[in-house]
Write a protein that holds these residues in place. Structure first.
Motif, PDB file in Angstrom:
ATOM      1  N   LEU A  70       0.733  -1.219   0.029  1.00 13.67           N
ATOM      2  CA  LEU A  70      -0.020   0.116   0.001  1.00 13.67           C
ATOM      3  C   LEU A  70       0.898   1.366   0.114  1.00 13.67           C
ATOM      4  O   LEU A  70       0.193   2.309  -0.343  1.00 13.67           O
ATOM      5  CB  LEU A  70      -1.026   0.029   0.986  1.00 13.67           C
ATOM      6  N   SER A  71       2.240   1.247   0.414  1.00 10.40           N
ATOM      7  CA  SER A  71       3.156   2.231   0.620  1.00 10.40           C
ATOM      8  C   SER A  71       3.390   2.949  -0.910  1.00 10.40           C
ATOM      9  O   SER A  71       3.869   4.226  -0.935  1.00 10.40           O
ATOM     10  CB  SER A  71       4.186   2.170   1.199  1.00 10.40           C
ATOM     11  N   TYR A  72       3.213   2.183  -2.042  1.00  8.13           N
ATOM     12  CA  TYR A  72       3.360   2.670  -3.264  1.00  8.13           C
ATOM     13  C   TYR A  72       2.491   3.361  -3.915  1.00  8.13           C
ATOM     14  O   TYR A  72       1.338   3.177  -3.575  1.00  8.13           O
ATOM     15  CB  TYR A  72       3.834   1.380  -4.060  1.00  8.13           C
ATOM     16  N   ARG A  73       2.964   4.320  -4.798  1.00  7.89           N
ATOM     17  CA  ARG A  73       1.957   5.008  -5.442  1.00  7.89           C
ATOM     18  C   ARG A  73       2.408   4.830  -7.087  1.00  7.89           C
ATOM     19  O   ARG A  73       2.961   5.663  -7.563  1.00  7.89           O
ATOM     20  CB  ARG A  73       1.932   6.450  -4.974  1.00  7.89           C
ATOM     21  N   ASP A  74       1.848   3.680  -7.634  1.00  8.97           N
ATOM     22  CA  ASP A  74       2.404   3.485  -9.102  1.00  8.97           C
ATOM     23  C   ASP A  74       1.381   4.376  -9.862  1.00  8.97           C
ATOM     24  O   ASP A  74       0.265   5.071  -9.758  1.00  8.97           O
ATOM     25  CB  ASP A  74       1.616   2.033  -9.387  1.00  8.97           C
ATOM     26  N   HIS A  75       1.968   4.781 -10.993  1.00  9.46           N
ATOM     27  CA  HIS A  75       1.463   5.721 -12.013  1.00  9.46           C
ATOM     28  C   HIS A  75       0.107   5.128 -12.773  1.00  9.46           C
ATOM     29  O   HIS A  75      -0.396   5.792 -13.434  1.00  9.46           O
ATOM     30  CB  HIS A  75       2.636   6.148 -12.999  1.00  9.46           C
ATOM     31  N   ASP A  76       0.001   3.980 -12.978  1.00  8.37           N
ATOM     32  CA  ASP A  76      -1.140   3.184 -13.425  1.00  8.37           C
ATOM     33  C   ASP A  76      -1.465   2.356 -12.441  1.00  8.37           C
ATOM     34  O   ASP A  76      -0.996   1.332 -11.961  1.00  8.37           O
ATOM     35  CB  ASP A  76      -0.714   2.791 -14.949  1.00  8.37           C
ATOM     36  N   PHE A  77      -2.961   1.943 -12.979  1.00  8.79           N
ATOM     37  CA  PHE A  77      -3.664   0.681 -11.909  1.00  8.79           C
ATOM     38  C   PHE A  77      -3.033  -0.597 -12.338  1.00  8.79           C
ATOM     39  O   PHE A  77      -2.968  -1.633 -11.327  1.00  8.79           O
ATOM     40  CB  PHE A  77      -5.198   0.798 -12.080  1.00  8.79           C
ATOM     41  N   PRO A  78      -2.931  -1.033 -13.614  1.00  7.25           N
ATOM     42  CA  PRO A  78      -2.239  -2.389 -13.822  1.00  7.25           C
ATOM     43  C   PRO A  78      -0.994  -2.538 -13.116  1.00  7.25           C
ATOM     44  O   PRO A  78      -0.878  -3.749 -12.443  1.00  7.25           O
ATOM     45  CB  PRO A  78      -1.952  -2.524 -15.273  1.00  7.25           C
ATOM     46  N   SER A  79      -0.324  -1.694 -12.727  1.00  9.84           N
ATOM     47  CA  SER A  79       1.059  -1.975 -11.948  1.00  9.84           C
ATOM     48  C   SER A  79       0.848  -2.042 -10.722  1.00  9.84           C
ATOM     49  O   SER A  79       1.087  -2.808  -9.717  1.00  9.84           O
ATOM     50  CB  SER A  79       2.008  -0.584 -12.049  1.00  9.84           C
ATOM     51  N   ALA A  80      -0.432  -1.234 -10.128  1.00  9.48           N
ATOM     52  CA  ALA A  80      -0.752  -1.393  -8.741  1.00  9.48           C
ATOM     53  C   ALA A  80      -1.652  -2.673  -8.360  1.00  9.48           C
ATOM     54  O   ALA A  80      -1.333  -3.361  -7.314  1.00  9.48           O
ATOM     55  CB  ALA A  80      -1.906  -0.273  -8.343  1.00  9.48           C
TER      56      ALA A  80
END
Length: 435
Positions: A218-228
């Motif tokens: 949860l600490s990550y903030r990916d630039h796109d939802f597929p990566s998340a």
């Protein structure tokens, strides 16, 4: 006091070097890369005749039983001083299972982590905090893999408590968790059938590993939802992989020292599942024409469990414990739908993100629920907006209850579409222009 010298591995694989973790140097695929499902390759050495002797990347063995991996390192922390903290080697030894006469390294950081664990509630068992810690320590003194995970979780919590030193504590958390998982993966299959005490240790390990792994994800903030989503699925496989060894043994463990913790979950389950927040998604899932019976049943179960989480415990801390159980209780068929990126399954996941928002006061979650639900909404687009209208509406209502005026000052980094508007499930938050 001079720092004790230690031997530096110069033959580790490239992936472990990149992640700054200790490599066990197993070839052709080291344990870390095997459990993390990463490509493992070693530096190409040149022999005296000029020929290359290195290894090329290879696929890890498939279907390894209970093989799980550590969470990836984070990248957004500021450096922290470490002088005066390290007295022993890079990793704690505890002197368990080593050669006769071996003296364990003494590391004051690990003593600090142990003290932090014992004086804080890190695992979201509000009614059972002291009992949980007492039982965990009793088992950890017998099983090193649990002790390493306890120290790893304490280090992860200190990243939250001391952001100015977060890079140092996160490094500790990664190294300790990697060691814990390496020891866990090395257990023979008979260990899980040998005694109820062993299964109770695995339950305690799974619970605390799940907290840390989810927090890392949860600490990550990916630039796109597929990566998340890919990162979320990695967490899901990790937590479920460890917890799977407990299948079919829950009734036996009720009589062990973790019995009161299991019974607490049953009490919460008995008061949940009667609300109506998930009625719309349940109705929509039942109308999907191409879901086979097994996938449909698994998806409906996942929805019912989310309704249980929403209903069962109004306090954030209690909800967090029940929410952590959700990923271990959903069926494999529903997990397959998530892995395939089926929009219908992602719409169910929107309700999971809503409950993350309801638990935002717990250190593990923070503002992640709002972020991930917004990201998912932008990814699905207008076509699927009706499917997630309910969680998006409930999120808006929650934010409005907190402070209606705060919508004018929401961090623009959360806006994944036009910076002048905030799209959530077909609804739009308009920001006041700067004057």
């Amino acid at each position: 006091m001079m720092r004790r010298r230690h031997k530096k591995s110069r033959r580790g694989c490239l992936e472990c070097k990149r992640r700054h973790i200790k490599c066990d140097e197993t070839r052709p695929q080291c344990i870390n890369c095997t459990t993390a499902e990463r490509d493992c390759s070693y530096p190409r050495a040149t022999s005296s005749d000029g020929t290359s002797t290195g290894h090329s990347p290879v696929e890890g063995p498939a279907g390894a039983r209970y093989s799980v991996s550590a969470s990836p390192p984070m990248t957004s922390y500021a450096p922290a001083p470490t002088s005066g903290l390290m007295i022993g080697g890079d990793m704690p030894s505890f002197g368990l299972g080593g050669p006769a006469g071996h003296l364990p390294d003494i590391n004051m950081v690990h003593m600090e982590l142990l003290h932090h664990y014992l004086t804080n509630d890190l695992t979201s068992y509000p009614e059972m905090a002291e009992h949980f810690k007492h039982v965990s320590m009793r088992h950890a003194l017998r099983e090193p893999y649990l002790m390493y995970q306890i120290l790893a979780l304490a280090a992860r919590h200190l990243c939250y408590c001391r952001p100015e030193s977060a890079v140092f504590y996160q490094t500790q958390a990664i190294q300790l968790q990697t060691r814990a998982l390496s020891l866990f993966n090395s257990l023979d299959v008979g260990y899980f059938d040998r005694s109820i005490s062993n299964l109770a240790t695995v339950f305690l390990f799974s619970s605390q590993l799940g907290v840390q792994a989810l927090c890392d994800m949860l600490s990550y903030r990916d630039h796109d939802f597929p990566s998340a989503l890919a990162r979320f699925m990695g967490y899901l496989r990790l937590h479920r992989g460890v917890h799977r060894v407990l299948d079919g043994h829950r009734a036996e463990m009720v009589g062990s020292d973790v019995g009161p913790i299991l019974e607490l979950g049953v009490q919460w389950y008995n008061v949940g599942g009667e609300g109506h927040e998930c009625d719309d998604i349940r109705r929509r899932i039942m109308s999907v024409p191409d879901l086979d019976a097994e996938s449909l049943d698994a998806t409906l179960k996942a929805i019912d469990l989310l309704q249980w989480v929403i209903d069962g415990e109004p306090r954030a801390a209690g909800r967090a414990h029940v929410l952590l159980s959700w990923t271990t209780m959903i069926g494999r068929s529903f997990v397959d739908l998530l892995e395939a990126g089926r929009p219908e399954a992602l719409a169910v996941l929107a309700y999971y993100f809503l409950v993350l928002h309801y638990c935002r006061e717990v250190w593990v979650f923070g503002s992640s629920g709002q972020y991930f639900l917004t990201s998912l909404s932008n990814y699905l687009g207008p076509e699927w907006a009706p499917w997630i209208e309910t969680p998006c509406r409930l999120l808006r209502q929650s934010l409005e209850r907190e402070d209606a005026e705060s919508l004018d000052h929401v961090d623009s980094s959360l806006f994944l579409a036009d910076p002048g508007q905030h799209s959530v499930g077909g609804g739009v938050y308009w920001k006041q222009p700067s004057m």
